[in-house]
Design an enzyme around this catalytic site. Structure first.
Site, short mmCIF file in Angstrom:
data_model
loop_
_atom_site.label_atom_id
_atom_site.label_comp_id
_atom_site.label_asym_id
_atom_site.label_seq_id
_atom_site.Cartn_x
_atom_site.Cartn_y
_atom_site.Cartn_z
N ASP A 95 38.40 44.85 42.99
CA ASP A 95 37.12 45.54 42.79
C ASP A 95 36.87 45.61 41.29
O ASP A 95 37.76 45.33 40.49
CB ASP A 95 37.17 46.95 43.40
CG ASP A 95 35.79 47.44 43.84
OD1 ASP A 95 34.78 46.81 43.46
OD2 ASP A 95 35.72 48.45 44.56
N GLU A 96 35.62 45.98 40.91
CA GLU A 96 35.34 45.98 39.48
C GLU A 96 35.88 47.23 38.80
O GLU A 96 36.37 47.17 37.69
CB GLU A 96 33.83 45.76 39.22
CG GLU A 96 32.95 46.99 39.21
CD GLU A 96 32.57 47.50 40.58
OE1 GLU A 96 33.42 47.49 41.49
OE2 GLU A 96 31.40 47.94 40.72
N ASP A 98 37.94 51.20 39.26
CA ASP A 98 38.64 52.28 39.96
C ASP A 98 38.08 53.57 39.39
O ASP A 98 38.46 54.00 38.30
CB ASP A 98 40.15 52.15 39.71
CG ASP A 98 40.96 53.26 40.36
OD1 ASP A 98 40.36 54.22 40.88
OD2 ASP A 98 42.19 53.16 40.33
N ASP A 99 37.13 54.15 40.13
CA ASP A 99 36.44 55.36 39.66
C ASP A 99 37.06 56.59 40.35
O ASP A 99 38.04 57.15 39.87
CB ASP A 99 34.94 55.21 39.93
CG ASP A 99 34.14 56.41 39.47
OD1 ASP A 99 34.56 57.07 38.51
OD2 ASP A 99 33.08 56.70 40.07
N THR A 103 36.79 54.74 47.62
CA THR A 103 36.49 53.50 48.33
C THR A 103 37.71 52.59 48.36
O THR A 103 38.06 52.02 49.40
CB THR A 103 35.32 52.77 47.63
OG1 THR A 103 34.20 53.66 47.59
CG2 THR A 103 34.95 51.50 48.34
N LYS A 127 39.09 54.19 35.38
CA LYS A 127 38.65 55.39 34.66
C LYS A 127 39.74 56.44 34.70
O LYS A 127 40.25 56.80 35.78
CB LYS A 127 37.37 55.94 35.28
CG LYS A 127 36.19 55.02 35.10
CD LYS A 127 34.91 55.74 35.43
CE LYS A 127 33.78 54.76 35.58
NZ LYS A 127 32.55 55.42 36.03
N TRP A 152 30.03 55.78 31.93
CA TRP A 152 29.37 54.84 32.84
C TRP A 152 29.47 53.42 32.28
O TRP A 152 29.04 53.15 31.15
CB TRP A 152 27.90 55.21 33.06
CG TRP A 152 27.29 54.35 34.12
CD1 TRP A 152 26.42 53.32 33.93
CD2 TRP A 152 27.54 54.42 35.52
NE1 TRP A 152 26.11 52.73 35.15
CE2 TRP A 152 26.79 53.39 36.14
CE3 TRP A 152 28.34 55.24 36.33
CZ2 TRP A 152 26.81 53.17 37.52
CZ3 TRP A 152 28.36 55.02 37.70
CH2 TRP A 152 27.59 54.00 38.28
N ILE A 153 30.04 52.53 33.06
CA ILE A 153 30.23 51.15 32.62
C ILE A 153 29.00 50.34 33.02
O ILE A 153 28.57 50.38 34.18
CB ILE A 153 31.49 50.54 33.25
CG1 ILE A 153 32.71 51.42 32.96
CG2 ILE A 153 31.71 49.12 32.73
CD1 ILE A 153 33.92 51.11 33.83
N TYR A 155 27.82 46.83 33.71
CA TYR A 155 28.31 45.48 33.97
C TYR A 155 27.17 44.47 33.80
O TYR A 155 26.00 44.79 34.05
CB TYR A 155 28.90 45.39 35.38
CG TYR A 155 30.24 46.11 35.48
CD1 TYR A 155 31.38 45.54 34.91
CD2 TYR A 155 30.35 47.34 36.10
CE1 TYR A 155 32.60 46.20 34.97
CE2 TYR A 155 31.57 48.01 36.16
CZ TYR A 155 32.70 47.43 35.60
OH TYR A 155 33.90 48.09 35.65
#
Ligand code: G4P
Ligand code: MG
Length: 178
Positions: A95-96, A98-99, A103, A127, A152-153, A155
Site C-alpha cells: 500500500d502507499e 500506513d496511516d 485498512t 506515519k 498529509w502526504i 502523492y
C-alpha cells in the site's frame, strides 16, 4: 515541517527501489504481490520492475458513499479464486501509506484466512502516530520506505497539475515554505 508533504514520481520510484533492495537483502522472496487499491497500485507496479511477480489487486474501503467512516473497513474488490492464488504462498502486501493501520490490518487478517505461508507488508510511507489497529503476530516482516510525522502526504497520482506538484516538492526539499 510543513503540514503537506509533497512526493513526486521520481521520489516514489527511488523509494521503491530502496525498498526492493531491502526486501531482497532480507531474504524474503515473495511468490505474489497483493496491491491495495487504489493507492497501492502504482507502488506495486514499480515493485514489479525490481522483483517480477504477479500482482493481484484488492480494494478495501473505510468510507461509505457519504464519505463518513464505516464501523470497520470493508472489501469492495477481492481476489477471485483467492485460495488457489494464496494458499501456501509467500505474499507481499503493498500500500502507499500506513496511516491508522486499520485498512492494512483488516486486509492482512482477510488474507491470512486464505492460509498463505507468510505475508510481508510494504508501504512507501509510515506515519509515526498512534495506530487504530495492530498487525496480527503472523506479520514479522514490515518494510516502510520512510517514517514521517503525521502530515498529509501529497502523492503525484492525485495531482491535477503535475508540474506544479513537482515544483512544490522541489521547494519543500530545499526547505522553503510552500
Ligand atoms: P491504513 O490502514 O493504510 O493506515 O489506511 P487508513 O484506513 O488509515 O487510510 C484511509 C485512507 O486514507 C486510505 O485511502 C489511505 O490511502 C488514505 N490516506 C491516509 N493518509 C494519507 C495521506 O497522508 N495522503 C494521502 N494521499 N492519502 C492518505 P483509501 O480510502 O484506501 O483510498 P485510496 O486513496 O487508496 O484509493
Ligand atoms: Mg490506500
Amino acid at each position: 515541517m510543513n503540514d503537506k508533504y509533497y512526493v513526486g514520481y521520481a521520489t516514489v520510484h527511488k523509494l521503491v527501489r530502496t525498498l526492493a533492495d531491502r526486501l531482497v537483502a532480507s531474504g524474503y522472496n515473495p511468490d505474489v504481490i497483493v496491491a491495495i487499491g487504489s493507492g497501492g497500485f502504482i507502488p506495486a507496479r514499480i515493485v514489479k520492475t525490481y522483483i517480477n511477480r504477479p500482482i493481484y489487486a484488492v480494494g478495501i474501503s473505510y468510507y461509505g458513499i457519504d464519505q463518513t467512516h464505516l464501523d470497520h473497513p470493508q472489501k469492495i474488490q477481492w481476489i477471485d479464486e483467492a485460495q488457489q492464488h494464496l494458499r501456501g504462498k509467500k505474499v507481499l502486501l503493498i500500500d502507499e501509506v500506513d496511516d491508522t493501520r486499520a485498512t492494512l490490518s483488516y486486509c492482512v487478517r482477510e488474507l491470512l484466512s486464505h492460509e498463505p505461508e507468510e505475508i510481508a507488508v510494504l508501504v512507501l510511507h509510515n506515519k509515526l502516530k498512534e495506530k487504530d489497529d495492530q498487525f496480527p503476530p503472523e506479520i514479522t516482516r514490515y518494510f516502510a520506505g520512510l517514517d514521517i510525522p503525521d502530515v498529509w502526504i501529497k502523492y503525484p497520482w492525485d495531482a491535477i497539475d503535475i508540474d506544479e506538484h513537482e515544483h512544490c516538492e522541489r521547494k519543500m526539499l530545499k526547505g522553503n515554505t510552500i
